[in-house]
Each structure stands twice: as structure tokens, then as C-alpha cells.
Enzyme design. Sequence first.
Site, PDB file in Angstrom:
ATOM      1  N   GLY A  21     -20.206   6.952  -1.234  1.00 27.86           N
ATOM      2  CA  GLY A  21     -19.372   7.530  -2.278  1.00 27.86           C
ATOM      3  C   GLY A  21     -19.056   6.530  -3.365  1.00 27.86           C
ATOM      4  N   VAL A  72     -17.867   3.470  -3.625  1.00 27.54           N
ATOM      5  CA  VAL A  72     -18.356   2.095  -3.509  1.00 27.54           C
ATOM      6  C   VAL A  72     -19.784   2.055  -2.984  1.00 27.54           C
ATOM      7  CG1 VAL A  72     -18.005  -0.134  -2.360  1.00 27.54           C
ATOM      8  CG2 VAL A  72     -16.035   1.166  -3.183  1.00 27.54           C
ATOM      9  N   GLY A  73     -20.061   2.858  -1.963  1.00 29.57           N
ATOM     10  CA  GLY A  73     -21.343   2.789  -1.270  1.00 29.57           C
ATOM     11  C   GLY A  73     -22.547   2.995  -2.156  1.00 29.57           C
ATOM     12  N   HIS A  74     -22.453   3.891  -3.137  1.00 29.96           N
ATOM     13  CA  HIS A  74     -23.641   4.144  -3.951  1.00 29.96           C
ATOM     14  C   HIS A  74     -23.946   2.969  -4.872  1.00 29.96           C
ATOM     15  CE1 HIS A  74     -21.004   5.406  -7.337  1.00 29.96           C
ATOM     16  NE2 HIS A  74     -22.078   5.276  -8.096  1.00 29.96           N
ATOM     17  N   LYS A 106       0.859  -1.183   0.000  1.00 27.04           N
ATOM     18  CA  LYS A 106       0.000   0.000   0.000  1.00 27.04           C
ATOM     19  C   LYS A 106       0.894   1.232   0.000  1.00 27.04           C
ATOM     20  CE  LYS A 106      -4.568   0.740   0.371  1.00 27.04           C
ATOM     21  NZ  LYS A 106      -5.639  -0.090  -0.194  1.00 27.04           N
TER      22      LYS A 106
END
Length: 365
Positions: free
Chosen positions: A193, A195-197, A91
Site C-alpha cells: 500500500g 509504503v510497500g509499493h 501516538k
Amino acid sequence: MTDVTGAPVDVLHTLFHSDQGGHEQVVLCQDRASGLKAVIAIHSTALGPALGGTRFYPYATEEEAVADALNLSRGMSYKNAMAGLDHGGGKAVIIGDPEQIKTEELLLAYGRFVASLGGRYVTACDVGTYVADMDVVARECRWTTGRSPENSGAGDSSVLTAFGVFQGMRASAQHLWGDPSLRGRRVGVAGVGKVGHHLVEHLLEDGAEVVITDVRAESVRRILDRHPSSGVTAVAGTDALIRVEGLDIYAPCALGGALNDDSVPVLTAKIVCGAANNQLEHAGVEKDLADRGILYAPDYVVNAGGVIQVADELHGFDFERCRAKAAKIFDTTLAIFARAKEDGIPPAAAADRIAEHRMAEARRP
């Protein structure tokens, strides 16, 4: 106190002496001309080149940035192992507010640092970075995924990330209630956002009632405007969401640390399954969830759809092939719950055991 490099001593202790350490390599990157300050952390290459996204975030201190890179890269080792990928975990974090300092010059400088690792680390998007950014990074570094289709990439990985989380929810419902359908279930999504939508769309298609919240009012408004007469409501903040009466599933889809000493005791949901990384704020939270009878679907297992997509990009992207791989998150999640029951441990510990076994087997001559 710092060492001769300026790195905080407690970060070095984490790296070399704690259970959260064990990283193979940590690179501190600076390009004064562009203002770049970044950390690249490679946790493991046992299964193959380290793969993980680039987070662009205004950390309060450099110490916080290094600690985040260490935690996130370790999580990627476990995520990639559980996703069945031939990749280790890595990362990167870029320090600063992307709205203020992100420039083409800075991204190109960052790409040169990634390229200097010679393929030991393959980068992609994360919080604060987007497909267009990876297109710029790729101009200096061929070990870049998450690019646009116009630049031989797969595009936005949030689509399959959300699909994988949805499969994890279905598996959780199957395990707890004997039916994978979410019809009639009340699901709270914190963070709607990237991913959530997409996750909300899957839930509505399956007949769930969805309660949403987000720190960005425009993100909430976008969903409410899109579904004015469907089963979507909004609440003012995560603190209100976790207390919603009759909540069946809680989906943390923003930053990490959502499950902690303050949230777990008041959480009304019976299942936690979301897209955020590092949802457990500290060791022991997984036991607190289990003691309350709350089923936790390990975050790095259910949110692996995105990394499945970017890994496939390295071999010539095929969406349907990736979607089929992401669909297997359903079976993987069920297997973790079965292992947890068999061993008498929380699901998070069961997932760690399975991932660690795969990495250990790969290290054998």
C-alpha cells in the site's frame, strides 16, 4: 473489570507497573457531536515534544485501542531517538472505521484535542489517515505535520519511509553477505500500500526479484500492471509468502505482529526488514529469530524515514535534506548489528539499549 474512568484495569497496570508502561500522559478524547473517540498517548518528552502519527482503525474494543496507543507511542520514543531527532514519542488512535465515520467535523474535533496539549504532542499521518486529513486537523491545531505542500507541508511521508527501509535492507545485506546490493535477491513484501509499493520500486531498480501480497487485490494488481514483464510475482496471502522457497528477505509492511510463534518457525528468509511497526508480537520473538539464524533489522530503526520527513516539516521542509538524513539509516542499522555482536544480544535489544542511553542522557540536568 474497569476503574472509575471505565478504563480496563489491565491497561492501567500496563501504564503504571509494567516494563511496557512508563508513559507520561494518556488522554481519552470524546466528542459526541461528531462521533469522535480517540486516545492520545505521550510516552516521553525527554528529547523534545512527542511526535507520532494518528491511526484511524476499527478496534474491536476500547481496551485494544488504548493498548495500541501505548505500544505505538513507546515505539515512537525509540524510533525518534534512533533517528537522531529532538523529539520524544507519542501516538494517537481514533476508534472506528475511517470509511464509515471519518468526517470533517470529527477531524476538526480531534485537532482541538491535540491543540489542547499545547505542543507536547505533534501529530501526523498513520494507518487510516492521509495528507488531506492532516490539512483539516491543522485548521484547529498548529502542531500538525504531514500536511500537503499547498498547506505548507511536505506531503506524503511514505516516499522516505520506503527509502529508509530500503537502506536498512542494504545494510542487512552488507552485514550478512558482505555486499549491499540486492541484485538477484528474492524479496517478499507483505503489504504493498502506501509504503510497500514505493519499496517495490526501489527493489526492482536494484535488480531484486520481488514477491508481493496484500489483503487488497487492487494494490497487488496496480504493481503487476505497472511491471508486467519485470521480476514481480504475487502470492495469495502472507502465510504463503513467508514460506516461499529461496526467499532471501521478508519485508512486513502492513500491520504489526507479523513475527510471532506461528510465522517465525516457518519463515524461509534469512533477513527480516520491513516498514510495519511493532513487528515482534511479544518479547522473546527476537531471540527466536536469532536462534534460527535470521537477521532482524529493528522495525523502528529502518522505518524512520517518514518521521524524519515530518519532523523536518516543523522547520521548513527540504526534501534533499531529509533524504540525506534518511540515507543514514544504512549506517545506523550497521551500527546496531555491530553492537548486537559485541554484546552478544539480538539486534532489537541492541537498538533498545542505544535508544535508552540517548533518552537517559537527555534527562540528566
